[in-house]
Scaffold this active site. Structure first.
Site, PDB file in Angstrom:
ATOM      1  CB  SER A   1      -0.906   0.003   1.230  1.00  0.00           C
ATOM      2  OG  SER A   1      -1.764   1.133   1.220  1.00  0.00           O
TER       3      SER A   1
ATOM      4  CG  HIS B   1       0.244  13.071   1.061  1.00  0.00           C
ATOM      5  ND1 HIS B   1      -1.047  13.340   0.665  1.00  0.00           N
ATOM      6  CD2 HIS B   1       0.170  12.054   1.965  1.00  0.00           C
ATOM      7  CE1 HIS B   1      -1.881  12.520   1.293  1.00  0.00           C
ATOM      8  NE2 HIS B   1      -1.172  11.730   2.080  1.00  0.00           N
TER       9      HIS B   1
ATOM     10  CG  HIS C   1      -4.405   4.940  -2.358  1.00  0.00           C
ATOM     11  ND1 HIS C   1      -5.413   4.226  -2.995  1.00  0.00           N
ATOM     12  CD2 HIS C   1      -4.026   4.184  -1.306  1.00  0.00           C
ATOM     13  CE1 HIS C   1      -5.636   3.109  -2.330  1.00  0.00           C
ATOM     14  NE2 HIS C   1      -4.807   3.048  -1.312  1.00  0.00           N
TER      15      HIS C   1
ATOM     16  CG  ASN D   1      -4.059  -1.850  -1.279  1.00  0.00           C
ATOM     17  OD1 ASN D   1      -4.935  -2.657  -1.552  1.00  0.00           O
ATOM     18  ND2 ASN D   1      -3.249  -1.987  -0.254  1.00  0.00           N
ATOM     19  CB  VAL D   2      -1.652  -4.827  -5.419  1.00  0.00           C
ATOM     20  CG1 VAL D   2      -2.049  -4.058  -6.679  1.00  0.00           C
ATOM     21  CG2 VAL D   2      -0.187  -4.581  -5.112  1.00  0.00           C
ATOM     22  NE  ARG D   3      -7.779  -5.075  -0.766  1.00  0.00           N
ATOM     23  CZ  ARG D   3      -8.076  -4.034  -1.542  1.00  0.00           C
ATOM     24  NH1 ARG D   3      -7.117  -3.193  -1.902  1.00  0.00           N
ATOM     25  NH2 ARG D   3      -9.314  -3.846  -1.942  1.00  0.00           N
TER      26      ARG D   3
ATOM     27  CG  HIS E   1     -18.994  13.156   5.174  1.00  0.00           C
ATOM     28  ND1 HIS E   1     -18.249  12.093   4.713  1.00  0.00           N
ATOM     29  CD2 HIS E   1     -18.102  14.096   5.551  1.00  0.00           C
ATOM     30  CE1 HIS E   1     -16.966  12.377   4.812  1.00  0.00           C
ATOM     31  NE2 HIS E   1     -16.840  13.595   5.316  1.00  0.00           N
TER      32      HIS E   1
ATOM     33  NE  ARG F   1       5.726  -0.958  13.070  1.00  0.00           N
ATOM     34  CZ  ARG F   1       6.271   0.132  12.532  1.00  0.00           C
ATOM     35  NH1 ARG F   1       5.747   0.645  11.425  1.00  0.00           N
ATOM     36  NH2 ARG F   1       7.313   0.713  13.096  1.00  0.00           N
TER      37      ARG F   1
END
Length: 307
Positions: A98, A102, A112, A114-116, A181, A266
């Site tokens: 991940s 910035h 951003h 992410n691979v999982r 929201h 963590r």
């Protein structure tokens, strides 16, 4: 390769790929920034390990993190079983890379990726496994050239796989990265996929690899193009204000953040995605006709950028 082998989940192959992906992404970003990622290796209490890499206060990247984790647990948390109640309480392993970047320059977008891979009940004759991931772009000032490039590479990453994959995962990304929201998109989208376990392990794994491998080609040209654009205090304050939306999404909606916290992960690594500086302001409304208003009205809406 026979069908049985294709359908056999192989954690070691996934792990090797993810570790190399972390290395290649860090090398690519270091080549633009000139600084070096600092690595922090750690062990997971119930089994597994990880390595967190952070580049802070660089010449181009104000804060960037590229994390690898491989955790093992005796019970999947609620964030992973909301749509799979049959897996509640099952032992699992979860591996992933991940990253969040910035940049310092307000004209360079946050990104951003992410691979999982998840597997549960792996010691049975019918383990449950799936891949997920994607990448998305969050600009603070919009440029059509950048957004079209981003989505062009996103489409390339999906070529050769399931018919209609790009359209499917592009729409899923728009729907996922939506702040209910605020009634607005977090950024200009990209790709998002989850629960991918068909038609077989090899194909699903190859798709995850393609998404991971296309992150740098999608992001680096944009970062190189924008990081030297002149900017001032007005642009900086707008960037910090818009970063607030990023924080709101990650802490309220993001599945990865919720999974990490619920599984006892963590904390320093999980919250690595948050920017170093951010601000909120009550009732801020950008000036009519400004570049800031243009971001909201032209870019932060779901649309087909490749039409």
């Amino acid at each position: 390769m026979n069908k049985e082998i294709e359908n056999t989940p192989n954690i070691s192959v996934v792990r090797d790929y993810l570790l190399e992906l972390q290395n290649s992404v860090c090398r690519g970003l270091e080549g633009v920034d000139g600084g070096k990622f600092q690595e922090d290796r750690w062990d997971y209490e119930s089994g597994g390990d990880g390595q967190s890499r952070v580049l802070a206060e660089g010449s181009v990247i104000e804060k960037g993190g590229v994390n690898f984790s491989h955790i093992k647990g005796e019970s999947l948390p609620a964030s992973a079983t909301n749509q799979r109640p049959d897996l509640a309480g099952k032992a699992f392993e979860a591996l992933g890379v991940s990253l969040v970047i910035h940049p310092l320059n307000p004209f360079a977008p946050t990104s951003h990726a992410n691979v999982r891979f998840f597997i549960a009940d792996q010691n049975t004759s019918n383990p449950v496994w799936w891949f997920g991931g994607g990448f998305d772009l969050t600009p603070y000032y919009g440029f059509d050239e950048d957004v079209v490039h981003w989505h062009t590479i996103s489409r390339t990453a999906c070529e050769g796989f399931e018919e209609g994959a790009h359209e499917k995962y592009k729409v899923w990304c728009d729907e996922y990265f939506y702040l209910k929201h605020r009634e607005e998109q977090r950024g200009v989208g990209g790709l998002f996929f989850d629960d991918l376990n068909s038609p077989d392990f090899l194909t699903a794994f190859s798709f995850m690899c393609s998404v991971g491998n296309h992150f740098l080609p999608a992001y680096l040209p944009i970062l190189k193009r924008r990081h030297e654009t002149p900017w001032g205090e007005k642009e900086r304050q707008w960037q910090l204000y818009r970063r607030g939306r990023y924080v709101e999404f990650n802490l309220v909606f993001d599945r990865g953040t919720l999974f990490g916290l619920q599984s006892g992960g963590r904390t320093e690594s999980i919250l690595m995605s948050l920017p170093p500086l951010v601000r909120w302001e009550y009732g801020l409304s950008p000036r009519a006709g400004s570049a800031e208003q243009n971001l909201i009205e032209h870019y932060l809406i779901a649309r087909d950028w490749l039409a």
